[in-house]
Design an enzyme around this catalytic site. Structure first.
Site: not given
Length: 144
Positions: A1-2, A5, A43, A45, A85, A87
């Site tokens: 996720c990060l 960003q 997951n 925010g 994700h 994977e």
């Protein structure tokens, strides 16, 4: 996720905190190149502001629920990322192609450029739900 960003910030994009975030193993994401929707596990925010994506970059994936950015891709350089994700296999290896795409780009092959996606906005002031009545736990239901 990060990673999505971080790449977006390095490219010059901005991010914003989402009210609730996208969480769970059932988030639909649309591949902007094909229009195909994948069910993904997420997951996070925070999201990338699509209005801040600079020239040379495009949205790679868009969330079908809230139209937030779920990935970016560079038009000519071998850079791309996704917010979900891949994977996690929300479907049976639905997004395995991302790993293959990554390996091809590492070996110097050029991948297809994305096309722009704009989620249609339909103004709705009221929603009408029709059904055959309430169900109790253990009852089967049929909806028309």
């Amino acid at each position: 996720c990060l990673g999505n960003q971080l790449l977006a910030l390095a490219a010059g994009c901005t991010t914003f905190k989402m009210k609730y975030g996208n969480r769970g193993a059932n988030q639909p994401c649309i591949d902007t190149r094909t229009g195909r929707c994948y069910i993904t596990a997420q997951n996070h925010g925070f999201a990338v502001d699509p209005a801040s994506i600079p020239q040379g970059w495009e949205q790679f994936f868009v969330n079908a629920n809230d139209a937030t950015n779920e990935g970016i891709i560079h038009k000519t350089r071998p850079f791309f990322s996704v917010q979900f994700h891949p994977e996690a296999c929300a479907g049976p290896t639905d997004t395995d192609f991302l790993f293959e795409m990554f390996l091809r780009r590492v070996h110097g092959e050029h991948a297809e450029v994305t096309v722009s996606y704009r989620q249609p906005t339909i103004p709705a002031r009221k929603v009408l739900l029709l059904g055959s009545g309430g169900l109790s736990i253990g009852q089967a239901g049929e909806f028309d």
